[in-house]
Write an enzyme that holds these catalytic residues in place. Structure first.
Site, mmCIF file in Angstrom:
data_model
loop_
_atom_site.group_PDB
_atom_site.id
_atom_site.type_symbol
_atom_site.label_atom_id
_atom_site.label_comp_id
_atom_site.label_asym_id
_atom_site.label_seq_id
_atom_site.Cartn_x
_atom_site.Cartn_y
_atom_site.Cartn_z
ATOM 1 N N ASP A 1 -2.303 -1.528 -3.953
ATOM 2 C CA ASP A 1 -2.850 -0.380 -4.677
ATOM 3 C C ASP A 1 -1.877 0.046 -5.774
ATOM 4 O OD1 ASP A 1 -0.864 0.851 -3.160
ATOM 5 O OD2 ASP A 1 -2.254 2.031 -1.938
ATOM 6 N N ARG B 1 6.546 6.039 2.650
ATOM 7 C CA ARG B 1 5.393 6.942 2.837
ATOM 8 C C ARG B 1 4.385 6.317 3.814
ATOM 9 N NH1 ARG B 1 3.493 10.238 -1.583
ATOM 10 N NH2 ARG B 1 1.864 11.408 -0.615
ATOM 11 N N LEU C 1 0.857 -1.193 0.000
ATOM 12 C CA LEU C 1 0.000 0.000 0.000
ATOM 13 C C LEU C 1 0.886 1.234 0.000
ATOM 14 C CD1 LEU C 1 -2.548 -0.838 2.859
ATOM 15 C CD2 LEU C 1 -3.039 -0.820 0.407
ATOM 16 N N HIS C 2 0.655 2.153 -0.922
ATOM 17 C CA HIS C 2 1.415 3.405 -0.861
ATOM 18 C C HIS C 2 0.676 4.603 -1.446
ATOM 19 C CE1 HIS C 2 2.145 2.271 -5.015
ATOM 20 N NE2 HIS C 2 2.556 3.498 -5.247
ATOM 21 N N ARG C 3 -0.537 4.392 -1.994
ATOM 22 C CA ARG C 3 -1.256 5.521 -2.597
ATOM 23 C C ARG C 3 -1.699 6.487 -1.502
ATOM 24 N NH1 ARG C 3 0.008 5.241 -7.808
ATOM 25 N NH2 ARG C 3 -0.132 3.082 -8.436
#
Ligand code: UD1
Length: 363
Positions: free
Chosen positions: A283, A244, A209-211
């Site tokens: 994502d 992030r 997940l990084h969005r």
């Protein structure tokens, strides 16, 4: 022909590697018509795990120039890359600038090149999600509006380009260079160090997940992770955490038993982990392409995708709300998933087709 090849962020590296390898082969076979090229790293990603390890494992030569742009807001990052690339053009002016994918480096360098009257080629041009809340969609639209040659991954991309008035002579349907990288490294995948001790023979899924829409708000991130944790039963979750995501995750103070949280993994170890997983929740866009080729079930936590072929022909399913996630995870771990079909031109020969097209352009 003189060419600049631009790469800046992690998903770019798997896309440029095969093109550089193919250019090298062509130059060795045709020294009289050799291409001269520079590899320019913008420095958008700079951690060893996000950049250098990919160059080493994918056998990509050291960049000729690193612009050292680093992190920042969208505007700061774009500006740093543009200033750096404009300077780099003072030393050497190519005939063609090749940009790949949809990251900020892609758009920033395309703008600088075009304003310097250099032709722009966009590898993975034409794909669209329609979601202008994502910086990548703006990057795609701006880049494609000034691109001279589109190297496309899908018929959908070709249609999008034709619909926005781009002539068929500029659209070159070549396939997917990220899949070139995957197929040429399949026999070299490596079991990660933590694997035997922490995963062993147990079943697991991979989570990435990084969005910003999933990870920037702690409540959203926690609700996703709680749902996955509650739905996954005895399965383990291997979760290589993007920097992030880590910042926000650490601020929540949460921990989840059965989650194996690691730093971003090098390419060969990561693809090994994906290849042996019962499924992937992500994502990322690129990972939906890789899971489709590996025939691994994939859930994408996003409202839209610019890669619809991964749904129609591949193993990807788009989940728009957290409530639906539990049911899909259940299907995933019960093995009740669709099988992948062949995706045209995703055959490991895309870089060859790109270099063939460059040779024709050079005549
Ligand atoms: C970028 C791309 C995204 C791609 C992703 C893959 C854009 C707009 N987004 O998102 O399309 O899927 O890369 O990772 O170009 N950071 C580090 N070390 C690094 C790189 C980043 O600590 O080497 C941290 C920094 O705090 C930075 C943040 O991660 O501010 C975000 O990095 P950035 O390159 O802005 O965007 P990504 O989220 O990585």
């Amino acid at each position: 022909m003189k060419i600049d090849i631009i790469a800046g962020a992690r998903p770019n590296f798997m896309k440029i590697g095969p093109i550089i390898r193919q250019l090298k082969i062509y130059n060795e076979e045709h020294p009289e018509n050799a291409f001269s090229y520079r590899l320019i790293h913008t420095g958008q990603h700079y951690d060893r795990n996000m950049s250098e390890s990919f160059f080493e494992q994918l056998d990509i030569p050291e960049p000729d120039i690193n612009l050292g742009a680093g992190s920042g807001t969208q505007a700061q990052q774009t500006a740093q890359i543009m200033i750096g690339y404009e300077d780099a053009l003072k030393q050497w002016k190519p005939d063609l600038c090749i940009v790949v994918g949809d990251v900020t480096s892609t758009m920033a360098c395309a703008i600088v090149a075009k304003k310097a009257h250099i032709l722009v080629a966009h590898v993975e041009g034409g794909i669209r999600s329609g979601d202008l809340k994502m910086p990548e969609e703006i990057n795609r639209m701006v880049t494609d509006s000034i691109t001279d040659y589109f190297f496309t991954t899908s018929e959908e991309a070709n249609k999008n380009l034709r619909a926005t008035g781009h002539g068929a002579d500029k659209i070159i349907y070549v396939g997917n260079t990220m899949i070139d990288s995957l197929l040429s490294h399949l026999s070299k995948l490596r079991k990660p160090d933590f694997f035997s001790e922490q995963v062993g023979q147990e079943k697991y899924i991979v989570l990435t997940l990084h969005r910003p829409s999933n990870v920037d708000e702690p409540e959203k991130l926690v609700s996703l992770l709680d749902t996955i944790h509650q739905s996954i039963g005895e399965y383990k979750v291997v979760f290589p955490m993007h920097p992030r995501t880590r910042k926000v995750f650490e601020s929540t103070g949460r921990s989840y038993e059965n989650f194996i949280i690691t730093t971003p993994m090098p390419y060969l170890e990561f693809m090994y982990t994906v290849k042996h997983a019962s499924g992937v929740i992500t994502d990322s866009g690129g990972l939906t392409e890789e899971t489709s080729i590996l025939n691994i079930p994939c859930i994408t936590l996003r409202d839209s995708t610019e890669r619809p072929e991964t749904i129609h022909l591949g193993t990807n399913e788009l989940i728009k709300d957290v409530e639906a996630l539990e049911g899909f995870i259940e299907k995933m771990i019960q093995g009740k998933w669709k099988n992948a079909q062949t995706i045209p031109y995703w055959d490991g020969k895309t870089a060859e087709r790109i270099v063939d097209a460059l040779v024709k352009m050079d005549k």
